[in-house]
Write a protein that holds these residues in place. Structure first.
Motif: not given
Length: 661
Positions: A352, A356, A395
């Motif tokens: 994740e 990002k 997520m």
């Protein structure tokens, strides 16, 4: 039709093969060559007792095998470490020159094909084998004989092993794919896959038509050629009739090495074969021996890999997959695109945080490449191409397979499913255990494991050794007959004899990859010794740190894992390291030694690793049983105790002098 004429024909045809396929300088026409070959075939048909394995007629193929037999390599076929830029090239040179002075290198194009080992006895080719797992390969002699650049006979007495690369030239690849397209068959993705697929044909007549070639570049036991340098070995191989790449070059400095890499980068697109980098080797063989090996790679050679090709495609979706440790990995679903010779539809996004950081959104156009020319990954998004319809990835908080809550561990970017009964996680564990680099149970691919799991035949690793209990049920499944079932059971049974490092890797203990498994197996000898080792014993071994020691401890605290070990033992799975574990005799052999204080020229771990390799028992505390204490600066209480007990004390310089370092 005399034996004398037959030998004359064989000699002529072998010479013409060498001139055409190795020197690229034919001295007779195809018509003349074919006439001599026809004459030889007729003599051998009339006198089959005169037919020998080195006859040129044995190159045409036609031998059909029922399956490949295994061959254990006389010397392990190791892979090379990879580097990717000039700084890493220079760092490799720094590591070498910290041990060896006046270094020169040999640089070679890194061919993109299939590694092969060729073994000759008294000048006759005995067999050819694939690399396999580096210890055991497959016998491909029937196909090797169809490659006309590989000599069937050489002028060399006794034993000789040479190694190289079987390749499919670009012209052969284009011709093969054109024929397959016309026949409505799937196309090969690249030259490497085509070469590997051709070499693994059971029917040698198929391999004979594929236009394969081979370059030889290594002699694992150079004493067999009586040479002192790698370059001399290459020259000797050329004299014996092997095809050696003419682009190989000696380089006197690392500056020359980088100039060679730049030259190969420019030449790469126009070469008649695929290369994916440059191999750099220390030339002097005595220096190679001194530099030695890690568990998996030589310290005297490295592979520079060309920068990965980057392409743009559309990211359609992000899906989650689960691994054997329970780690959840987001993956990009892409519009199909060709990268580095093959079509890519999936690419890892790692975690994740990575998504990002790179601001990757569902619906983005993205740049992808293959890391190390192998694993597809998303490099970056292209925000300037956004339409406003893109979606930010969120997520999941529960496992996509079992629905249990996910956990993000401290100091880690990944999320984990900690449910021990998660089906997907258990399937991945079984797949890993059976995989090639682990227990290598042939015929047990990912889809088959999943099918067996869902049918209840294999719910745990132990069940792989009870497949015979479900023989009739499995044979009722589509694609399973008696032959494939027998092969699967035999392969599982054969895996019981694997050396400890294979089992240790297969157990899937966090942090213990193939290299670490080999290190631990080599140092402890048996699984029982490893599992009873103390924290100090573990961390005294080179490359074994706090993380590995803690991971082993955590794994052992699971009753389920300990039951697995007990069950595998009861099933007859080998739990010992089977390779040569003899230590090198030295002044430290059989001595109990303590290392203490701050050391300068070597780290404490390096000295402990050296002592262990040379037969010493390295401990963490001084006692009456201690034979020697090696001290650096500020040794502290261990030094004082050694003095009080009258134990021999050696400083760092004295140790290096005795060790010959």
């Amino acid at each position: 039709m005399t034996l004398e004429r037959l030998n004359e024909l064989k000699e002529k045809l072998n010479q013409y093969n060498y001139e055409y396929y190795v020197l690229d300088n034919p001295t007779v026409t195809d018509q003349e060559y074919d006439a001599l070959m026809d004459e030889l075939i007729k003599i051998e048909q009339a006198h089959p007792e005169w037919l020998t394995s080195d006859s040129p007629t044995q190159r045409v193929g036609g031998q059909v095998l029922e399956g490949f037999t295994k061959i254990r390599h006389q010397v392990g076929m190791m892979s090379l470490g990879d580097i990717f830029n000039q700084e890493e090239v220079e760092a490799f040179n720094d590591r070498v020159t910290s041990t060896i002075y006046n270094v020169d290198y040999v640089c070679e194009p890194k061919l993109d094909g299939l590694s092969v080992s060729l073994v000759y006895q008294d000048g006759i080719l005995q067999y050819g084998a694939t690399r396999g797992d580096g210890t055991v390969g497959e016998d491909i002699t029937h196909n090797v004989k169809t490659i006309r650049s590989i000599p069937l006979r050489i002028n060399h007495p006794g034993h000789l092993e040479v190694r190289g690369e079987i390749i499919m030239p670009k012209k052969s690849f284009e011709k093969l794919n054109k024929e397959r397209k016309e026949a409505g068959l799937p196309l090969f993705a690249n030259c490497r896959n085509a070469a590997a697929g051709s070499v693994r044909q059971l029917d040698s007549a198929i391999a004979a038509k594929r236009g394969l070639d081979a370059y030889l570049y290594h002699v694992p036991v150079p004493e067999e050629l009586g040479v002192e340098t790698h370059y001399q070995a290459l020259e000797k191989m050329k004299e014996l009739g092997f095809k050696v790449n003419p682009l190989i070059k000696r380089c006197q400095s690392i500056k020359d090495v980088w100039a060679y890499i730049e030259d190969m980068t420019k030449k790469r697109p126009d070469l008649p074969y695929d290369i994916d980098g440059v191999v750099i080797k220390v030339n002097d063989l005595a220096s190679q021996k001194r530099l030695g090996f890690t568990a998996k790679v030589p310290r005297w050679a490295i592979a520079y890999k060309f920068p990965a090709e980057e392409v743009i495609t559309h990211l359609d979706d992000i899906i989650l997959t689960i691994g054997r440790t329970g780690q959840i990995t987001p993956n990009a679903v892409l519009d199909p695109v060709r990268v580095a010779g093959s079509t890519v539809q999936r690419a890892t996004l790692h975690n994740e945080d990575n998504i990002k950081r790179k601001d990757i959104r569902i619906g983005d156009y993205v740049v992808i490449r293959k890391a190390g020319d192998v694993i597809p990954e998303v490099v970056r998004s292209l925000p300037e191409r956004r339409t406003g319809n893109e979606r930010i990835f969120k997520m999941a908080h529960v496992c996509p397979m079992c629905g249990q809550p996910l956990v993000r561990r401290a100091n880690e970017a990944a999320y984990y499913c900690v449910n021990e009964n998660c089906d997907s996680k258990n399937i991945e564990k079984i797949i890993h255990f059976a995989s090639r680099d682990a227990m290598n149970i042939d015929g047990l691919g990912d889809k088959i494991v999943e099918q067996f799991y869902n049918n209840g035949f294999v719910r745990h690793i132990q069940d792989l050794y009870h497949l015979a209990d479900h023989e009739m049920e499995i044979m009722n499944l589509e694609g399973f007959g008696k032959k494939s079932m027998d092969h699967l059971i035999a392969s599982a049974e054969a895996s019981k004899a694997n050396s400890l490092e294979k089992l240790l890797f297969g157990l899937g203990i966090k942090g213990i990859g193939a290299k670490m498994a080999d290190t631990l197996a080599k140092n402890f000898g048996t699984l029982d010794n490893l599992l009873s080792a103390s924290y100090i014993q573990l961390t005294s071994i080179k490359d074994v740190g706090d993380t590995i020691a803690q991971s082993l401890g955590e794994w052992q605290r699971s009753e389920k894992n300990m039951q697995l070990v007990a069950d595998l033992k009861a099933l007859g799975v080998n739990m010992s390291y089977l390779h040569n574990t003899e230590t090198i005799t030295s002044p430290f052999t059989d001595k109990t030694i303590v290392v203490t204080g701050t050391l300068v020229s070597m780290s404490r771990k390096e000295i402990k690793a050296y002592l262990t390799e040379h037969g010493a028992n390295v401990t963490g505390s001084v006692s009456k049983k201690t034979d020697l204490v090696i001290v650096g600066a500020d040794p502290g209480s261990k030094y004082d105790k050694a003095v009080s007990l009258g134990i021999t004390i050696m400083n760092e310089d004295e140790f290096r002098e005795v060790a010959g370092l």
